[in-house]
Design a protein around this motif. Structure first.
Motif, short mmCIF file in Angstrom:
data_model
loop_
_atom_site.label_atom_id
_atom_site.label_comp_id
_atom_site.label_asym_id
_atom_site.label_seq_id
_atom_site.Cartn_x
_atom_site.Cartn_y
_atom_site.Cartn_z
N PRO A 16 15.03 0.59 -24.30
CA PRO A 16 15.08 -0.86 -24.08
C PRO A 16 13.83 -1.47 -24.74
O PRO A 16 12.87 -0.75 -25.01
N HIS A 25 3.96 0.91 -17.24
CA HIS A 25 3.68 1.90 -16.19
C HIS A 25 4.48 3.17 -16.46
O HIS A 25 5.15 3.30 -17.51
N GLY A 27 7.21 4.33 -15.39
CA GLY A 27 8.65 4.16 -15.62
C GLY A 27 8.96 3.94 -17.10
O GLY A 27 9.88 4.53 -17.65
N TYR A 30 8.45 7.10 -19.04
CA TYR A 30 9.56 8.04 -18.84
C TYR A 30 10.70 7.75 -19.82
O TYR A 30 11.23 8.65 -20.46
N THR A 31 11.07 6.47 -19.93
CA THR A 31 12.14 6.11 -20.87
C THR A 31 11.76 6.53 -22.28
O THR A 31 12.58 7.06 -23.04
N ASP A 56 10.16 -7.21 -25.57
CA ASP A 56 11.04 -8.34 -25.29
C ASP A 56 10.13 -9.48 -24.87
O ASP A 56 9.50 -9.42 -23.82
N ALA A 246 17.57 -10.55 -26.63
CA ALA A 246 17.01 -9.20 -26.52
C ALA A 246 17.99 -8.12 -27.01
O ALA A 246 17.61 -7.19 -27.71
N LEU A 247 19.26 -8.25 -26.62
CA LEU A 247 20.22 -7.20 -26.98
C LEU A 247 20.40 -7.07 -28.49
O LEU A 247 20.59 -5.97 -29.02
N TYR A 250 18.71 -4.44 -31.07
CA TYR A 250 19.19 -3.11 -31.43
C TYR A 250 19.84 -3.08 -32.81
O TYR A 250 19.88 -2.04 -33.45
N HIS A 283 23.85 -3.87 -20.61
CA HIS A 283 24.11 -2.96 -21.73
C HIS A 283 25.53 -2.43 -21.79
O HIS A 283 26.01 -2.07 -22.86
N HIS A 305 19.27 6.14 -16.95
CA HIS A 305 18.55 7.09 -16.10
C HIS A 305 18.13 6.45 -14.78
O HIS A 305 18.11 5.23 -14.63
N LYS A 314 10.87 1.55 -5.70
CA LYS A 314 10.92 1.51 -7.16
C LYS A 314 9.60 1.03 -7.75
O LYS A 314 9.06 0.02 -7.33
N MET A 315 9.10 1.79 -8.70
CA MET A 315 7.90 1.37 -9.42
C MET A 315 8.27 0.14 -10.24
O MET A 315 9.22 0.19 -11.02
N LYS A 317 6.80 -3.69 -12.20
CA LYS A 317 5.71 -4.58 -12.59
C LYS A 317 5.57 -5.73 -11.62
O LYS A 317 4.48 -6.12 -11.25
O1 ME8 Z 1 14.43 -4.89 -18.45
N1 ME8 Z 1 11.58 4.07 -13.33
O2 ME8 Z 1 12.42 -4.81 -19.55
P1 ME8 Z 1 11.46 -4.11 -18.50
C1 ME8 Z 1 12.13 4.40 -14.50
N2 ME8 Z 1 13.29 -6.48 -21.35
N3 ME8 Z 1 12.22 3.57 -15.55
C2 ME8 Z 1 11.73 2.35 -15.40
C3 ME8 Z 1 11.15 1.91 -14.20
C4 ME8 Z 1 11.08 2.84 -13.13
N4 ME8 Z 1 10.53 2.54 -11.97
N5 ME8 Z 1 10.75 0.64 -14.36
C5 ME8 Z 1 11.08 0.30 -15.64
C6 ME8 Z 1 13.73 -5.17 -19.39
N6 ME8 Z 1 11.66 1.32 -16.26
C7 ME8 Z 1 14.31 -5.91 -20.56
C8 ME8 Z 1 15.16 -4.96 -21.39
S1 ME8 Z 1 16.68 -4.39 -23.50
C9 ME8 Z 1 17.61 -5.27 -24.59
C10 ME8 Z 1 15.82 -5.58 -22.57
C11 ME8 Z 1 12.15 1.36 -17.64
O3 ME8 Z 1 10.10 -4.24 -19.05
C12 ME8 Z 1 13.66 1.50 -17.69
O4 ME8 Z 1 14.04 1.97 -18.94
O5 ME8 Z 1 11.75 -4.59 -17.15
C13 ME8 Z 1 14.08 0.08 -17.54
O6 ME8 Z 1 15.40 -0.16 -17.96
C14 ME8 Z 1 13.09 -0.60 -18.43
O7 ME8 Z 1 11.88 0.12 -18.25
C15 ME8 Z 1 12.94 -2.06 -18.03
O8 ME8 Z 1 11.83 -2.58 -18.65
#
Ligand code: ME8
Length: 559
Positions: A16, A25, A27, A30-31, A56, A246-247, A250, A283, A305, A314-315, A317
């Motif tokens: 993403p 962080h 999370g 991990y991605t 984004d 955002a989408l 890709y 998505h 995932h 949930k971790m 921001k």
């Molecule tokens: O959603 N555990 O951005 P985002 C695992 N900008 N993965 C985590 C996580 C957690 N606790 N927290 C975040 C957005 N992620 C949009 C996406 S795409 C066209 C736009 C990872 O900054 C996970 O991949 O909130 C999640 O989908 C992504 O960060 C979300 O990041």
């Protein structure tokens, strides 16, 4: 003939693009790691692969975060986007692209995309009323809203039932996308591509949501409400909805808008798009609907995932219960962190993060498993790895014991079964198989205890026959043969495991293969086959003196 040879579509994989409202962080890390492992796996298999990640940067959430910080939005984005760039570099993400939605090329792509949707009649203007969550950047239907109490302030507020995030009533004129028109097309698409969403439980959810019916989607907001974004073409009073914006990222880096027949060159359709389960709806429903509307191919697969939690929450921001990924990498090392995240991170189930767990995995898998095996094979002077490998070249395994036959069998199958897990998009399960091979090899070594065999000789005159059928009597020390066989079957395990671990721990795996003297040109997937390489065994680096020195040294004690 003058026919051009078809250009093979590169493997294309994405993360993403991350919001820049706060620093990354664990999370996000991990991605990145999961995506990177899947990509490096393809490269190991000899495929050209492209990885795209980025940030984004538009929308209400960012506009508000910038205002709060007292910095103009673009400068604010520059600062936080850089922290994601640095995280990607630090973790060794092998991305060819880093996209920012504030890039000019991206803005052009989004406006063109919009223009085409409008031209094809999928966008219309109407009044929109509903509950909007700034944090989730989405509208929720009345049925998905509930009243909540803030335990700290005692105030009540309206929130999304799913995410618990505050929503506000908003009523405005804007543009809509005819999502409702895509119900049948989407259901057909899912039916034809039953593994479109991984894991299967998420695929089920998506099919259920779509079957229940889709409402049209609001895809713009009045500029008075949202200035920080891309303007609607031919209507500067409206800003494009951040998720549509955002989408499209890709395909921006895959070269959209394409000249006819050119989309494959940039990698589209994506082979895998990796996301967290929090953004499945966007998505797996909106994104393919947008693409189908323009006659473009949806991605082949979406891997959604599970989440990392901290204290089982949930971790996130916006909640603030996050682990700084840089500290963890400083303390444990990049490859150890990659190992831990791949090892413990979930696809279907959430995982709770803990530094003590990293220490545990390190001790058991890396020091006790791999490090221990390597030092037990490479350090003793009573045998020679190179000679054992050389001797194996002509060894028919005549009268080999059961344990050796089983070890050979296990190693013959390892790369194939690991690959099967990778094709199922499960790097964690693949890693488990690799580590099981390590533990199994340590048991095999213990069982055969070559250090004990070295203490005695077992002289035999095995009767063999030469080419002419004459009997040949040759006095050999069977213990010597047993030692060499055992060492070879352990060395093969290390060599194969080292090759297969490259996508997970690029630096440590290279170090491991150097210690085994494996040629750099002999580290491909084909080489990860039992008996594929007899040229190694002369270490390129001197193995450390202490049991774990060099490869997996003791972790610094926490102070
Ligand atoms: O959603 N555990 O951005 P985002 C695992 N900008 N993965 C985590 C996580 C957690 N606790 N927290 C975040 C957005 N992620 C949009 C996406 S795409 C066209 C736009 C990872 O900054 C996970 O991949 O909130 C999640 O989908 C992504 O960060 C979300 O990041």
């Amino acid at each position: 003939s003058t026919a051009q040879p078809a250009i093979e579509k590169p493997y294309y994989i994405t993360t993403p693009i991350f919001y820049v409202n706060a620093a990354p962080h664990v999370g996000h890390l991990y991605t990145m790691v999961l995506t990177d492992i899947l990509k490096r796996w393809q490269v190991l298999r000899g495929r050209r692969a492209i990885l795209c990640t980025g940030t984004d940067e538009h929308g209400m959430k960012i506009q508000q975060a910038a205002a709060k910080a007292g910095i103009p939005p673009k400068e604010f984005c520059d600062l936080t986007s850089e922290t994601f760039v640095q995280l990607a570099e630090r973790v060794g993400l092998s991305n060819e692209h880093f996209i920012r939605t504030t890039d000019e090329a991206h803005k052009d792509a989004v406006q063109y995309f919009w223009f085409m949707l409008k031209t094809r009649g999928y966008i219309y203007q109407s009044k929109h009323e509903g509950w909007y969550s700034v944090s989730d950047e989405t509208y929720y239907p009345e049925s998905a809203i509930e009243k909540r109490l803030d335990p700290y302030t005692g105030k009540t507020f309206m929130a999304s039932q799913e995410t618990g995030k505050e929503v506000e009533w908003s009523s405005e004129f804007n543009y809509h996308f005819r999502l409702s028109a895509f119900k049948d097309k989407l259901l057909e698409f899912y039916k034809a591509n039953p593994e479109f969403v991984v894991p299967a439980t998420k695929m089920k959810d998506v099919v259920k949501w779509v079957s229940e019916g889709l409402e049209d989607l609001s895809v713009s907001r009045p500029v008075e409400r949202l200035t920080w974004g891309i303007r609607v073409p031919d209507d500067s009073s409206q800003t494009i909805y951040v998720w549509l914006d955002a989408l499209v990222n890709y395909i921006t880096k895959a070269g959209y808008p394409w000249a006819p027949g050119q989309q494959n060159a940039g990698g589209w359709p994506a082979d895998v798009q990796v996301i967290g389960k929090d953004i499945v709806r966007f998505h797996c429903i909106y994104w393919p609907a947008f693409l189908l509307a323009l006659g473009l191919e949806p991605p082949k697969q979406i891997l959604a995932h599970a989440h990392w939690t901290l204290g089982n929450q949930k971790m996130s921001k916006s909640t603030g219960n996050v682990v700084n990924p840089t500290f963890a990498m400083d303390r444990f090392g990049v490859d150890v962190m990659r190992y831990y995240l791949a090892h413990d991170g979930g696809i279907a189930n959430d995982s709770d993060y803990g530094n003590h767990l990293i220490v545990e995995r390190y001790k058991k898998g890396l020091q006790g498993g791999i490090g221990n095996l390597v030092s037990r094979i490479t350090r003793p002077k009573i045998w020679d790895v190179r000679k054992s490998v050389e001797a194996a070249r002509d060894d028919t395994l005549r009268r080999a014991g059961k344990s050796t036959r089983e070890q050979a069998q296990m190693l013959s199958e390892l790369s194939r079964v690991v690959n099967m897990k990778m094709e199922k998009l499960d790097p964690g399960a693949a890693l488990q198989l690799i580590m099981d091979a390590v533990y199994e090899t340590n048991r095999y070594l213990q069982f055969n205890s070559p250090w004990l065999l070295a203490k005695t000789k077992d002289m035999h005159t095995p009767r063999t026959e030469d080419e002419s059928g004459d009997r040949v009597y040759d006095l050999v020390d069977l213990n010597q043969l047993r030692i060499e066989r055992t060492i070879y079957h352990c060395a093969e395990a290390i060599r194969i495991v080292g090759i297969l671990l490259q996508p997970y721990m690029p630096t440590k795996a290279a170090q491991l293969l150097d210690m085994m003297g494996v040629d750099e040109a002999r580290r491909t997937f084909e080489d990860a086959q039992f008996g594929a390489d007899f040229t190694y065994g002369e270490p390129k680096v001197t193995p450390g003196k202490g049991p774990f020195e060099g490869l997996f040294p003791p972790l610094p004690v926490e102070t």
